[in-house]
Design a protein around this motif. Structure first.
Motif, short mmCIF file in Angstrom:
data_model
loop_
_atom_site.label_atom_id
_atom_site.label_comp_id
_atom_site.label_asym_id
_atom_site.label_seq_id
_atom_site.Cartn_x
_atom_site.Cartn_y
_atom_site.Cartn_z
N GLN A 227 12.73 -41.26 52.21
CA GLN A 227 11.81 -41.26 53.33
C GLN A 227 10.74 -40.21 53.08
N ASP A 228 9.53 -40.51 53.51
CA ASP A 228 8.43 -39.59 53.29
C ASP A 228 8.64 -38.26 53.99
N TYR A 229 9.02 -38.32 55.25
CA TYR A 229 9.07 -37.09 56.03
C TYR A 229 10.03 -37.27 57.19
N ARG A 230 10.93 -36.33 57.36
CA ARG A 230 11.91 -36.52 58.40
C ARG A 230 12.40 -35.22 59.01
N GLY A 231 11.51 -34.44 59.59
CA GLY A 231 11.95 -33.22 60.26
C GLY A 231 12.56 -32.25 59.29
N PHE A 232 13.43 -31.40 59.78
CA PHE A 232 13.93 -30.29 58.97
C PHE A 232 15.39 -30.46 58.61
N TRP A 233 15.75 -31.69 58.27
CA TRP A 233 17.13 -31.97 57.91
C TRP A 233 17.49 -31.36 56.57
N ARG A 234 16.46 -31.00 55.82
CA ARG A 234 16.74 -30.42 54.50
C ARG A 234 17.53 -29.12 54.59
N LYS A 235 17.62 -28.55 55.78
CA LYS A 235 18.41 -27.32 55.88
C LYS A 235 19.90 -27.59 55.73
N PHE A 236 20.28 -28.85 55.78
CA PHE A 236 21.68 -29.21 55.58
C PHE A 236 21.87 -29.90 54.24
N ASP A 237 23.10 -29.89 53.74
CA ASP A 237 23.47 -30.89 52.76
C ASP A 237 23.92 -32.10 53.57
N GLN A 238 22.97 -33.00 53.80
CA GLN A 238 23.26 -34.14 54.68
C GLN A 238 24.15 -35.17 54.02
#
Lengths: 772, 772
Positions: free
Chosen positions: B243-254
């Motif tokens: 996905q191009d852009y999706r909030g700040f989920w990168r702070k997790f190992d999703q």
């Protein structure tokens, strides 16, 4: 202007009841403040905490251009830039003052002549449906905005109710009239952001649909219902991105007078045939978080007729009621404007997020009802969204807890419902529109809820449940280094970046949890979180007297630049500012500095240092605006710092600094905000500081005294009592407080308490041009 | 086999009550029939009209390859091809017998050893989570399917309730056990089909989510709730499209042990650690059209425990109840199998489309409740979806109207609710999962509803409202040439293609509307639509005795090839077959041919002609299967044609043709269906024709007599009565009917009526090897 000042003085001398009746605070609100430069506010129409923010957008700036971030996007967070010359349309959702966006849903634009379905190029209004406008024919006041669209010769006016935007377009010349509904438009848009949009034409004047996006919010859908005052003769759609495969719709001409359309990139238009000069087209546009049926019900229950002026009047009255919670006088109209605009900005969000029947979409993507919850748990609440908590825990929520405790309690209940629906079982971090966007750091819901508990606004079983949710949130190991924080007592930079900011904010939030636990007699929680609240000490480097990042072996990282933020263990604030973030223990922090004198000297150094030019190049959202020495008011981490002198022997420096910030960082002009208003946090700082006190540590039940800039203020409290603040010998120069009395008795401390205010009474500041 | 035949004969001689108690009709159902070649049926587990069709998929075939249609997709309409050697997993939704698909939602695959998250390549089971299997270890019966996954040494078993799929995986060897949940998998998939998918891990054994697609249905969302019998130790996700852009989920190992994920191309996995040989993992997987909460409620209300065998037993009992509505005997077990498998296939759809609380998503994308409708309108109904009406109006719905009138009434109510929610204000054309997909032509809801009204199964205000909806549908000008049809009396080919097929089907549907209007005393509607029902005459070309396309000036198009379909004014049938589509006026059609003899000769010509090889290359879905001479049984337009001899002096040719079709086009083998079963239409033809009568014109209240192939049949009617069909002197050769009696009296006509059947009684056919 002289006349206005005279009126203010006259009002200030009247008895309070007259004040309430005739004050007309809305006259002082200037919604253009903050629309130029850094404020990121919008000038459009909205009611207090309204779900609809109907406001002009002056440009569309894609988030990415050629795969690269487009810095222009940031400038357009609120859709409108005062310096722009053209309007592309009026959309229904806007954040106020944020440094990011996701909204701008459902852009409406009226046009005359040949139909245009592209917004066109900036600077060339003929290239699309955009129109030139000028500030000369533009006006904004609470819940009303108007502008003349010069290219179309259309007077555009708008007002709102909580869930419905009301447009009124008066055509200045005859011709083929159209209204464009742009479902592609958005703020912070990029290819792929629109996941799906859907439109259904119900009859010749009614349209419903939804827009589903994947942006800051990952899975967000906004539903609408739209009604025109006139029947449209024709309508149609244009698709700007082909879908690969979609059933057998090709058997229709779907693009003209066909009642439904769906896709990823759509614009719709409605043709009203030839209108005469003076004809009007009105549009009611309702939003819902639940469904198009919900939007239609909202529309019908909130505006039953086409009386634009009544809706406008009622919106203004709603603002008048909210603003009158704090009646103030200043000597100058500009100060009145700054103050009531700050109040206005502080009352824009969180925004109502439920239908009139109490239903809303939770972050589990299910529909919930505050009414059902009422029956089950004895609770009834209004559900809100847009919790910019990293900003607003500081002053906005404490302000709400003071002047609108019932509404703040519903904010808390909304946060608790969020927790219950959260897959992570966490209270909100930064939430909007049924989504957690995880923006910024900390778990500052804890501060907001603890403040409500400590001050007695959240009690009983509800308070106990809230404490459990705070504890659960603070124990979420996979969130932003918490597992490491729990193990080591700090977040290690090699494991989780911006580790110092996180550690300091966790420590404060932990202290807030401990205060709530103490209030509720939960000693185990109190002990655990009191201990955790000391964790700021683990990153204190006495050798440089800064907070510094450590690695997971316990060593400070060797490279360290206290002016820089990036890569230094901080976020949106450098070590100079962030190292002072121990709002719950300034005494301990002063001791760590080597005592009050050294602490005061460090504060002096911050406020007077000269920053190198290279500093200003570092980050996108810090400019020379908002900066005093090295103190950065334009961002939040140091918002309490001017008050820290209260813990030294030089409290007069708090007084002069606060007055200086009030004067320098807030002006009654479009470029008058020194930083993002951040959902009202900057404005709430202004409101508190103008009144003479500030919540350095929310959940302490205390407000630290500063230097009021008002002449007189009355807080009309929800419990029916009134708390007044008077200044004696007030002037621009007399910023120092020589004496403070509470109910006539000298106050021998540097704070007043929440309960003292709520008890009603009178606080008097004796002002002087000399400090003690 | 001899033993089985003896048993059948024994049963056939027992009194009827014994028959009911002991018959065990489910033993005759072979779900593999139609899974090879053209049938497009699936072998998996489902209850009658169940919302879950849990069935193995043997391959994934994208709809497009390199922008071009991939013909392999068509073969995989039901997910499973009998000739395949590997299974990629078990998904929860399947159409039965369609020539298109949109389903295959939520593929589950258990694996052992190293986790694999790609399905891999056909022919190379090691390349992904696919596994080899063999028919030797595979079995299917009503509501039960099992197969051994050879590569994994896992026995996979499945059964269902209406809304819940129940998987049982028995691990034949120890090792690291995983279950893959593939949210990308689908039947008729292509890039961009998955609009959005969402997964939430509720706890260590419960998962919910949804899949939103844009395919045959434009805006379709299926929600699920899934529960494992064992706790998983770890779980995770893989995204196959960024996905191009999706909030700040990168702070997790999703992607590992993080409880939510959303995106367009996702697979999830669940690790159960090391299992021992013999260990089981069970999965309950509920669907909902409304929400994940709805799916969870469905799961909890339909299966409370982990008793797989009980659920399987109850599913079988449900089938037994449905199948026993028609008790038949044949001389051979194969015929029994063909008959009860046809009954089974006729009872797979329409499928239940509502939660256990009565809520469902309408095609307006709002959630509606059949319960609320009940309170308001005095109605309560089960909402159904998957209305393949172009197929099923012919025999499937008449069969339901006869043997399940209550359920058929709910089909009608579902269609009426569809109309009320339809942006176009139309009854369904081809609808599934809260969407209209507009497949095929006509407005055959009218036939289904008119049949229910004429036969007295839909009455009163409800019938009146239904008639209004039929009329409104038939007046929808922008639908498929209706405006032209209303103006000219036919659809002109230059304005709207496949114009002859449309004109003929509209004319029939109009006749059906007229019959309903007559029954309800609505003479204006009767007159209007009776007149419209004559419109077939406008395209009759007496010079060639075919229906032919005209242009809008009233001229026949000069180029005409009665063997071709494409570009000739027809769809899915050529002029040879379609020209006979005047089911409501065969007498008129015979006259148009120049009398009964010429009409019979034309029918003879059709059944005996020799088609050139070039014919078979023309269209994708017509092969030599399903063809007798030029008569095409594998597709629907001519399904009534064999019965048209009843309007000539040679009704014995109906008798021999019908028996020939029964023998040639249906076999008790995987490749036993000569065409797509089309949601049960092919099978309903079989059921009726085996019994000796067929609804040539539904809504006539008449069934034309053919030649029964059964020995004896009993229809156990919902009104408590029984209608029996007996044959005397029945045999393979004795296909001619020399005498028919009803309740012992000679029947001097070639039809029986609906009311005669519903009154109970006995129909006897005297069979002979010679025609009269």
């Amino acid at each position: 202007m002289r006349h206005a000042i005279a009126l203010v003085i006259l009002i200030a001398t009247l008895p309070t009841w007259v004040f309430t009746q005739t004050s007309n605070y809305t006259q002082y609100v200037n919604p253009f403040i903050g629309t130029e430069r850094m404020g990121h506010t919008y000038p459009g129409a909205t009611v207090p905490f309204g779900a609809v923010q109907l406001s002009p957008d002056t440009d569309e700036q894609p988030h990415n251009i050629g795969g690269k971030y487009n810095p222009e996007t940031y400038r357009y967070c609120a859709g409108y830039k005062y310096e722009d010359k053209e309007i592309v349309g009026f959309s229904h959702t806007h954040f106020s003052g944020t440094g990011h966006s996701d909204l701008g849903d459902f852009l409406i634009m009226p046009t005359v002549g040949e139909l245009q379905l592209e917004p066109g190029k900036k600077g060339d209004p003929k290239s699309g449906f955009r129109s030139a406008f000028s500030h000369a024919t533009e006006a904004a006041e609470p819940d009303y905005y108007k502008v003349r669209l010069d290219d179309e010769n259309i007077l555009a006016e708008m007002t709102t109710t909580t869930r419905v935007g009301f447009h009124q377009y008066s055509f200045g010349q005859g011709g083929d009239a159209h209204v464009v509904l742009d479902l592609m438009h958005g703020i912070y848009s990029y290819e792929g952001k629109n996941v799906w949009t859907y439109v259904r034409v119900v009859n010749d004047h009614t349209v419903v649909g939804f827009r589903q996006t994947n942006g800051w919010a990952r899975t967000r859908t906004v539903y609408f219902a739209m009604e025109f005052s006139r029947q449209f003769e024709h309508y149609g759609f244009k698709e700007f991105a082909k879908q690969d495969y979609r059933g057998f719709w090709r058997k229709f001409d779907q693009y003209k007078d066909f009642p439904e359309m769906a896709g990823k990139q759509l614009r719709a238009y409605f043709d009203f045939g030839k209108l005469n000069a003076g004809d009007k087209v009105q549009v009611k546009f309702a939003l819902s978080p639940v469904s198009t049926d919900g939007a239609m019900a909202n529309l019908r229950s909130e505006i039953r007729d086409w009386d634009f002026e009544r809706v406008r009047r009622e919106g203004k009255q709603a603002w008048e009621r909210e603003l009158s919670r704090v009646g103030v006088t200043f000597d100058g109209r500009d100060d009145m404007t700054s103050f009531y605009t700050a109040m206005y900005h502080a009352m824009l969000s969180p925004t109502v997020y439920m239908d009139t029947d109490g239903r809303y979409k939770g972050i589990d993507q299910n529909v919930h009802s505050s009414v059902a919850q009422n029956r089950r748990e004895g609770l009834s609440f209004t559900n809100y969204t847009t919790f910019s908590l990293w900003d607003t825990f500081r002053a906005l929520h404490p302000l709400m807890n003071l002047i609108e405790p019932a509404r703040n309690r519903d904010f808390v209940r909304s946060m608790m419902a969020h927790h219950d629906q959260s897959p992570e079982h966490m209270l909100p971090i930064w939430s909007h529109y049924g989504n957690e966007n995880w923006c910024m750091i900390g778990y500052h819901s804890a501060s907001v809820i603890a403040d409500a508990i400590v001050t007695g606004n959240l009690t009983g079983a509800e308070a106990g449940a809230a404490l459990d949710k705070m504890v659960e949130t603070a124990h979420t190991g996979y969130y932003d280094g918490i597992a490491w924080y729990q193990k080591l007592g700090y977040v290690p930079e090699d494991k989780n970046s911006t580790s110092v900011s996180k550690t300091l904010e966790y420590a404060y939030d932990d202290w807030a949890i401990a205060q709530a636990a103490r209030k509720l007699g939960r000693s185990a929680v109190y002990n655990e979180f009191s201990k955790r609240s000391e964790n700021w000490r683990n990153l204190w480097d006495p050798s440089v007297r800064f907070m510094r990042p450590k690695d997971s072996s316990g060593n400070f990282l060797p490279k360290f630049d206290p002016l820089k933020t990036e890569g230094q263990g901080f976020i949106e604030g450098n070590a100079w500012n962030y190292s002072l973030f121990v709002p719950h223990d300034p005494e301990g922090l002063a001791e760590a500095h080597g005592g009050k004198m050294k602490f005061a000297a460090r504060l002096d150094e911050l406020f007077t240092m000269h920053l190198p030019d290279s500093f200003f190049a570092e980050t996108e959202d810090i400019t020379r605006d908002g900066i005093i020495g090295g103190y950065i008011h334009g961002n939040e981490p140091a918002h309490h710092v001017a008050y820290l002198y209260d813990w030294t022997d030089e409290p007069w420096k708090t007084q002069s600094r606060v007055r200086g910030i009030l004067r320098q960082q807030y002006r009654a002009a479009p470029d008058g905000l020194g930083g993002n208003d951040d959902c009202g946090q900057m404005s709430a700082w202004y409101v508190f500081s103008s009144l003479g006190f500030y919540p350095v540590a929310p959940a302490s039940g205390r407000f630290m005294l500063g230097s009021p800039s008002i002449k007189k203020a009355v807080l009309r409290l929800e419990n029916g009592r009134r708390f007044t603040v008077e200044t004696l010998n007030q002037s621009e120069k007399n910023v120092y407080v020589s004496r403070v009395t509470l109910d006539g008795r000298d106050l021998d401390r540097r704070y007043i308490t929440y309960s003292e205010i709520m008890a009603g009474g009178s606080l008097a500041f004796y002002m002087s041009d000399k400090h003690l």
